[in-house]
Design a protein around this motif. Structure first.
Motif, mmCIF file in Angstrom:
data_model
loop_
_atom_site.group_PDB
_atom_site.id
_atom_site.type_symbol
_atom_site.label_atom_id
_atom_site.label_comp_id
_atom_site.label_asym_id
_atom_site.label_seq_id
_atom_site.Cartn_x
_atom_site.Cartn_y
_atom_site.Cartn_z
ATOM 1 N N LEU A 93 0.799 -1.227 0.000
ATOM 2 C CA LEU A 93 0.000 0.000 0.000
ATOM 3 C C LEU A 93 0.829 1.272 0.000
ATOM 4 C CD1 LEU A 93 -2.842 -1.003 2.496
ATOM 5 C CD2 LEU A 93 -2.741 -1.298 0.011
ATOM 6 N N LEU A 94 2.120 1.143 0.282
ATOM 7 C CA LEU A 94 2.953 2.342 0.341
ATOM 8 C C LEU A 94 3.906 2.464 -0.843
ATOM 9 C CD1 LEU A 94 3.834 2.415 4.151
ATOM 10 C CD2 LEU A 94 2.093 3.715 2.921
ATOM 11 N N ALA A 95 3.762 1.582 -1.841
ATOM 12 C CA ALA A 95 4.639 1.641 -3.011
ATOM 13 C C ALA A 95 4.344 2.908 -3.807
ATOM 14 C CB ALA A 95 4.446 0.409 -3.887
ATOM 15 N N PHE A 96 5.378 3.642 -4.155
ATOM 16 C CA PHE A 96 5.213 4.912 -4.870
ATOM 17 C C PHE A 96 4.676 4.657 -6.282
ATOM 18 C CE2 PHE A 96 6.852 8.237 -7.699
ATOM 19 C CZ PHE A 96 6.309 9.365 -7.098
ATOM 20 N N GLY A 97 3.647 5.419 -6.667
ATOM 21 C CA GLY A 97 3.107 5.331 -8.017
ATOM 22 C C GLY A 97 2.375 4.030 -8.315
ATOM 23 N N ASN A 98 1.937 3.320 -7.280
ATOM 24 C CA ASN A 98 1.246 2.037 -7.474
ATOM 25 C C ASN A 98 -0.254 2.277 -7.570
ATOM 26 O OD1 ASN A 98 0.160 -0.533 -7.343
ATOM 27 N ND2 ASN A 98 1.569 -1.248 -5.762
ATOM 28 N N ASP A 99 -0.813 2.184 -8.795
ATOM 29 C CA ASP A 99 -2.243 2.455 -8.941
ATOM 30 C C ASP A 99 -3.103 1.362 -8.330
ATOM 31 O OD1 ASP A 99 -1.694 0.514 -10.813
ATOM 32 O OD2 ASP A 99 -2.432 1.626 -12.550
#
Length: 433
Positions: A93-99
């Motif tokens: 849930l905290l991955a950058f740019g993960n739609d």
């Protein structure tokens, strides 16, 4: 395998007088309906496609985008001080740019009307519950409910928009011995709740979690003979678990075989429900099950017990063979003609009419003059509880197969569907594709 489209197919509909007391001039015969108009009527029964909320960040209101960013910031800060496993359904849930993460977070935000603090509290509680409940490992566990598989709660097929469909039918628990074996004590109830969560997790595994993808399921709940009092405790636990930990996972809730008193209960609780929740409800009384389900689910994906053509083992062989739908009006007889059948060919067909309660027959009509028509299936009354007809016939000579459904004695319109395959003598397989 000879494809179903190879022989010619035609549908002829004969209208008969619905009201014997109506006065109709002899010179004004009933107009025959075309197959095209029948298909148009079938399409008209469906409501507009359910429109889910968008998961494209660019489609959000500015206030909603702001709330999404704030939630990410608060979640990041929380993870920095007391790092939990901040992932759900395999999605970090905290991955950058993960739609995909945005889809999950937006589900929780919408469940709390974009109130960031309330959403964070709900999300952290859900992450904690999933760890304690071991929800991520539940798919691989044997919980000992083989007798309930495919009966009480089960995933089966997809709706017309691609949503996985979950069916629920608790009538078997009217059996006191079964009820005691499943809900006899707290430990048994807990094990059942784990099994019910397992069924839901199977459906969630089919979701895309992508903007523009399929991000929720359809729930179909059969209320026929449901033992309400006995299941009250289990139902409350299930409802609480799903509301707290699976927000916005259901696109539509279809209640079928609804008893008369349900409308009274609904009128009492309706003011307490949000418009968002009520917009997901579809309520169908007993006798209208097939007509209701056909609005949202294709007949080849609907279980035979509900007026469809899908049997439990069919889905193991890949996508189902498409079926054709048509309407049988009250006072009408419909003949489906499979023409151009060669001698020695085998015809395999399935046909179903929602709620049957009409007459069905099948005959083979040879092309050659002097040949006799063969009664493949003599006219017989199909009861409302009958499931789909599945049959085969090998033609001794060239001709056509005629399937007839006669609704002349009824005023009620019915939805229906059929599919067929013709196997030439040289073909090896004689199964429906």
């Amino acid at each position: 395998m000879e494809e179903a489209s190879s022989p010619m197919i035609s549908i002829k509909q004969t209208l008969q007088l619905q009201d014997h007391h109506a006065k109709q001039p002899p010179s004004s015969p009933f107009k025959k309906s075309s197959f095209v108009s029948s298909l148009m009527e079938a399409a008209a029964l469906r409501s507009p496609s359910f429109r889910e909320d968008s998961y494209f960040v660019s489609h959000l209101k500015s206030s909603e985008r702001k709330a999404l960013k704030q939630l990410k910031d608060k979640l990041t800060a929380t993870a920095a001080t007391a790092p939990p496993d901040v992932s759900m359904w395999g999605i970090p849930l905290l991955a950058f740019g993960n739609d995909r993460a945005d889809v999950v977070l937006l589900k929780f935000l919408r469940a709390r009307d974009f109130r960031v603090s309330d959403t964070l509290h709900m999300l952290l509680n859900c992450l904690s519950w999933r760890r304690e409940f071991e929800a991520d490992a539940i798919l691989d566990q044997d919980l000992g409910f083989k007798e309930l598989e495919g009966v009480v709660a089960y995933m089966h097929g997809f709706d017309r928009e691609g949503h996985p469909v979950c069916y629920n039918d608790y009538r078997v628990f009217r059996d006191k011995d079964l009820f005691e074996r499943v809900f006899g004590d707290d430990e048994k109830l807990h094990r059942f709740l784990r099994w019910r969560v397992q069924v839901l997790e199977r459906g969630i595994k089919l979701l895309h979690f992508k903007p523009g993808g399929v991000n929720s399921i359809i729930q179909v709940t059969d209320l026929k003979d449901m033992p309400k009092r006995e299941l009250r405790v289990a139902s409350n636990h299930i409802l609480s678990l799903f509301q707290d930990n699976y927000p916005e996972m259901v696109a539509r809730k279809i209640f079928i075989n609804v008893p008369w008193y349900f409308s009274l209960l609904y009128s009492v609780f309706s003011p307490l429900l949000t418009q968002r929740t009520k917009s997901k409800f579809v309520i169908s009384k007993e006798g209208n099950v097939a007509e209701t389900l056909y609005r949202f689910i294709r007949p080849e994906d609907i279980p035979v017990k509900y007026g469809g053509l899908s049997r439990p083992n069919d889905l193991r062989n890949g996508p189902p063979k498409p079926a054709s739908e048509f309407i049988v009006k009250g006072g009408e007889k419909v003949n489906i003609q499979i023409e151009g059948v060669e001698g020695g060919s085998t015809i395999i067909w399935e046909i179903v009419v929602g709620g049957w309660d009409l007459e069905y027959s099948a005959e083979f009509v040879p092309v050659a003059e002097g040949s006799y028509t063969i009664a493949v299936e003599k006219p017989r009354k199909m009861a409302a509880a009958e499931e789909a007809v599945q049959d085969t016939f090998t033609a001794g000579e060239a001709g056509k197969l005629v399937l007839s459904v006669d609704n002349s004695a009824s005023r009620k319109r019915k939805v229906a569907a059929y599919r067929y395959t013709v196997r030439k003598p040289t073909a090896i397989s004689n199964q429906l594709e």
